[in-house]
Design an enzyme around this catalytic site. Structure first.
Site, mmCIF file in Angstrom:
data_model
loop_
_atom_site.group_PDB
_atom_site.id
_atom_site.type_symbol
_atom_site.label_atom_id
_atom_site.label_comp_id
_atom_site.label_asym_id
_atom_site.label_seq_id
_atom_site.Cartn_x
_atom_site.Cartn_y
_atom_site.Cartn_z
ATOM 1 N N ARG A 1 31.820 -11.016 -3.513
ATOM 2 C CA ARG A 1 30.921 -9.702 -4.078
ATOM 3 C C ARG A 1 31.244 -8.881 -2.976
ATOM 4 N NH1 ARG A 1 24.806 -12.005 -3.885
ATOM 5 N NH2 ARG A 1 24.283 -9.934 -4.469
ATOM 6 N N HIS B 1 16.303 -6.187 1.394
ATOM 7 C CA HIS B 1 17.184 -7.390 1.220
ATOM 8 C C HIS B 1 18.061 -7.568 1.833
ATOM 9 C CE1 HIS B 1 14.609 -8.475 -2.795
ATOM 10 N NE2 HIS B 1 13.915 -8.696 -1.545
ATOM 11 N N ASN C 1 13.470 0.986 -17.014
ATOM 12 C CA ASN C 1 14.320 -0.216 -17.187
ATOM 13 C C ASN C 1 14.730 0.049 -18.913
ATOM 14 O OD1 ASN C 1 14.748 -2.976 -17.668
ATOM 15 N ND2 ASN C 1 13.667 -3.102 -15.712
ATOM 16 N N GLU D 1 14.202 -2.361 -20.938
ATOM 17 C CA GLU D 1 13.111 -2.709 -21.773
ATOM 18 C C GLU D 1 11.809 -3.065 -20.683
ATOM 19 O OE1 GLU D 1 14.892 -6.537 -22.420
ATOM 20 O OE2 GLU D 1 14.677 -7.194 -20.294
HETATM 21 C C1 BV8 Z 1 9.625 -14.169 1.094
HETATM 22 C C2 BV8 Z 1 19.319 -10.502 -1.290
HETATM 23 C C3 BV8 Z 1 8.066 -14.787 2.395
HETATM 24 C C4 BV8 Z 1 20.525 -11.747 -1.518
HETATM 25 C C5 BV8 Z 1 17.533 -11.232 -2.754
HETATM 26 C C6 BV8 Z 1 9.274 -20.817 -3.194
HETATM 27 C C7 BV8 Z 1 9.920 -20.969 -2.019
HETATM 28 C C8 BV8 Z 1 10.134 -19.725 -1.135
HETATM 29 C C9 BV8 Z 1 10.042 -18.541 -1.545
HETATM 30 C C10 BV8 Z 1 9.260 -18.372 -2.842
HETATM 31 C C11 BV8 Z 1 9.026 -19.784 -3.591
HETATM 32 N N1 BV8 Z 1 8.444 -19.173 -4.594
HETATM 33 C C12 BV8 Z 1 8.713 -17.860 -4.748
HETATM 34 C C13 BV8 Z 1 9.068 -17.573 -3.557
HETATM 35 C C14 BV8 Z 1 9.213 -16.140 -3.137
HETATM 36 C C15 BV8 Z 1 10.458 -15.559 -3.512
HETATM 37 C C16 BV8 Z 1 10.687 -15.072 -4.897
HETATM 38 O O1 BV8 Z 1 10.178 -14.134 -5.428
HETATM 39 N N2 BV8 Z 1 11.312 -16.211 -5.634
HETATM 40 C C17 BV8 Z 1 11.588 -15.750 -7.144
HETATM 41 C C18 BV8 Z 1 12.672 -16.526 -7.799
HETATM 42 C C19 BV8 Z 1 10.123 -16.664 -7.946
HETATM 43 N N3 BV8 Z 1 10.854 -14.489 -2.622
HETATM 44 C C20 BV8 Z 1 11.357 -14.947 -1.468
HETATM 45 O O2 BV8 Z 1 11.626 -15.815 -0.972
HETATM 46 C C21 BV8 Z 1 11.362 -13.470 -0.602
HETATM 47 N N4 BV8 Z 1 10.896 -13.841 0.723
HETATM 48 O O3 BV8 Z 1 8.957 -14.268 -0.043
HETATM 49 O O4 BV8 Z 1 9.317 -14.527 2.117
HETATM 50 C C22 BV8 Z 1 7.104 -13.917 2.942
HETATM 51 C C23 BV8 Z 1 6.996 -12.411 2.141
HETATM 52 C C24 BV8 Z 1 6.292 -11.418 2.670
HETATM 53 C C25 BV8 Z 1 5.853 -11.476 4.006
HETATM 54 C C26 BV8 Z 1 5.988 -12.560 4.780
HETATM 55 C C27 BV8 Z 1 6.783 -13.605 4.158
HETATM 56 C C28 BV8 Z 1 12.853 -13.003 -0.409
HETATM 57 C C29 BV8 Z 1 13.458 -12.642 -1.833
HETATM 58 C C30 BV8 Z 1 14.760 -11.986 -1.542
HETATM 59 C C31 BV8 Z 1 15.743 -12.825 -1.900
HETATM 60 N N5 BV8 Z 1 17.146 -11.884 -1.716
HETATM 61 N N6 BV8 Z 1 18.812 -10.665 -2.435
HETATM 62 C C32 BV8 Z 1 21.683 -11.432 -2.567
HETATM 63 O O5 BV8 Z 1 21.521 -10.467 -3.227
HETATM 64 O O6 BV8 Z 1 22.408 -12.260 -3.011
HETATM 65 S S1 BV8 Z 1 16.776 -11.191 -4.469
HETATM 66 C C33 BV8 Z 1 17.964 -10.827 -5.418
HETATM 67 O O7 BV8 Z 1 17.600 -10.995 -6.624
HETATM 68 C C34 BV8 Z 1 18.009 -9.282 -5.281
HETATM 69 O O8 BV8 Z 1 18.209 -8.626 -4.344
HETATM 70 C C35 BV8 Z 1 17.031 -8.818 -6.283
HETATM 71 O O9 BV8 Z 1 16.001 -8.365 -5.567
HETATM 72 C C36 BV8 Z 1 16.822 -9.987 -7.278
HETATM 73 C C37 BV8 Z 1 16.965 -9.765 -8.462
HETATM 74 O O10 BV8 Z 1 16.127 -8.735 -8.864
HETATM 75 P P1 BV8 Z 1 16.434 -7.298 -9.585
HETATM 76 O O11 BV8 Z 1 16.967 -6.660 -8.721
HETATM 77 O O12 BV8 Z 1 15.189 -7.163 -10.423
HETATM 78 O O13 BV8 Z 1 17.444 -7.662 -10.717
HETATM 79 P P2 BV8 Z 1 17.444 -8.760 -11.826
HETATM 80 O O14 BV8 Z 1 19.050 -8.984 -12.358
HETATM 81 O O15 BV8 Z 1 16.504 -9.647 -12.020
HETATM 82 O O16 BV8 Z 1 16.933 -7.627 -13.092
HETATM 83 C C38 BV8 Z 1 17.447 -6.228 -13.246
HETATM 84 C C39 BV8 Z 1 16.736 -5.461 -14.115
HETATM 85 O O17 BV8 Z 1 17.538 -4.393 -14.447
HETATM 86 C C40 BV8 Z 1 16.448 -6.293 -15.529
HETATM 87 O O18 BV8 Z 1 14.972 -5.966 -15.760
HETATM 88 C C41 BV8 Z 1 17.126 -5.434 -16.521
HETATM 89 O O19 BV8 Z 1 16.563 -5.147 -17.817
HETATM 90 C C42 BV8 Z 1 17.507 -4.169 -15.627
HETATM 91 N N7 BV8 Z 1 18.697 -3.430 -16.242
HETATM 92 C C43 BV8 Z 1 19.775 -3.574 -16.585
HETATM 93 N N8 BV8 Z 1 20.650 -2.736 -16.774
HETATM 94 C C44 BV8 Z 1 19.900 -1.513 -16.451
HETATM 95 C C45 BV8 Z 1 18.664 -1.893 -16.335
HETATM 96 N N9 BV8 Z 1 17.801 -0.948 -16.003
HETATM 97 C C46 BV8 Z 1 18.170 0.289 -16.205
HETATM 98 N N10 BV8 Z 1 19.415 0.842 -16.630
HETATM 99 C C47 BV8 Z 1 20.378 -0.062 -16.560
HETATM 100 N N11 BV8 Z 1 21.449 0.367 -17.101
#
Ligand code: BV8
Length: 246
Positions: free
Chosen positions: A67, A119, A213, A215
């Site tokens: 990446r 992140h 977004n 959608e």
């Molecule tokens: C946390 C860096 C505690 C790395 C990323 C079980 C165990 C442990 C944790 C958890 C668990 N269950 C849930 C959790 C919490 C977990 C979580 O949320 N999991 C999810 C899967 C359920 N979160 C965490 O672990 C976080 N930490 O909870 O710590 C804590 C919290 C608070 C306080 C104290 C303690 C850490 C999460 C960070 C992970 N790292 N990135 C890397 O990049 O490799 S996340 C990574 O995925 C990205 O950074 C991004 O954030 C995420 C993807 O999300 P989006 O950015 O939304 O991207 P996505 O593809 O999903 O969507 C794109 C959107 O764009 C779509 O809607 C699409 O329609 C739209 N789009 C596309 N094209 C366009 C468009 N819109 C407009 N125009 C266009 N042209």
């Protein structure tokens, strides 16, 4: 009371913007939940975790090295949405904070200043021994040496993996609680705590929340308004509306 904009945001209003992978999609950076949402057959949650790094460091380093190389290759450039947010940052008289979930540097390259990478950043490496963070543009390998403590093979990508605590949460939550306008741009609302930002705005009962977004997302019901379309069209239009009123 100063004139308010068609968006009913006073010129001294406080704006918080959250961006996700969707704002970089039109620059050629793949989103996470695109077609199959998998990377080399892996779910991101399975390769972007401390456990995965401990278990298969080479696989995880390769995930980020590829990446990083693509980001630096030259054909990934900031797009009109990044540029519009940089223009808003430069010209908005009130408080402004752009929190990005993205680890690319496209917001910086577009000129954004009041920016927080919750992140982490793909072009930085962190020493697991001394914690030093270094700008890093090469592949990260087992031989890489920390220029701070000279430890070898202890450098990891300076990114927040699943299960790790995001960066700058206190600053983000404080800004959200006093925001007059919150924009969530190009994010699916799947990953917490970023996905919960809109709820902080709602709980404060002060700010207007707009989702931008392709959608409506799972979080659509929590927003006051949707602006549906590609970010390169919807973001410049909204920024023009805001700047026309000041
Ligand atoms: C946390 C860096 C505690 C790395 C990323 C079980 C165990 C442990 C944790 C958890 C668990 N269950 C849930 C959790 C919490 C977990 C979580 O949320 N999991 C999810 C899967 C359920 N979160 C965490 O672990 C976080 N930490 O909870 O710590 C804590 C919290 C608070 C306080 C104290 C303690 C850490 C999460 C960070 C992970 N790292 N990135 C890397 O990049 O490799 S996340 C990574 O995925 C990205 O950074 C991004 O954030 C995420 C993807 O999300 P989006 O950015 O939304 O991207 P996505 O593809 O999903 O969507 C794109 C959107 O764009 C779509 O809607 C699409 O329609 C739209 N789009 C596309 N094209 C366009 C468009 N819109 C407009 N125009 C266009 N042209």
């Amino acid at each position: 009371m100063p004139e308010t904009s068609a968006l009913r945001i006073p010129p001294d209003g406080r704006i918080v913007v959250l961006t996700g992978a969707g704002i970089s999609a039109e620059s050629g950076v793949p989103t996470f939940r695109g077609a199959d949402g998998l990377w080399e057959g892996h779910r991101v949650e399975d390769v972007a975790t401390p456990e995965a790094f401990a278990r298969q460091p080479e696989l995880v380093q390769r995930f980020y090295n590829e990446r990083r190389r693509k980001l630096l290759a030259g054909d990934i450039q900031p797009n009109a949405a990044h540029a519009a947010l940089a223009e808003l940052d430069a010209n908005w008289p009130g408080e402004f904070l752009l929190v990005t979930q993205n680890i690319d540097d496209l917001h910086e390259r577009a000129g954004s200043r009041r920016l927080l990478h919750m992140h982490g950043e793909l072009l930085k490496a962190r020493c697991s021994d001394c914690g030093a963070v270094h700008r890093w543009q090469d592949d990260l390998t087992a031989e890489a040496v920390c220029s701070g403590c000279q430890a070898g093979g202890r450098l990891r990508p300076h990114v927040v993996w699943f299960g790790e605590v995001p960066i700058g949460l206190e600053e983000s939550f404080a800004a959200l609680a006093s925001a007059d306008l919150f924009l969530a741009i190009g994010t699916s609302g799947n990953v917490y705590p970023a996905a919960g930002f809109v709820d902080v705005v709602r709980q404060a009962g002060r700010g207007r929340a707009i989702e931008m977004n392709l959608e409506a997302t799972v979080a659509a019901g929590w927003f006051d308004e949707q602006r549906i379309g590609p970010a390169t069209q919807t973001v410049p239009a909204l920024v023009a509306e805001l700047l026309a009123e000041i």
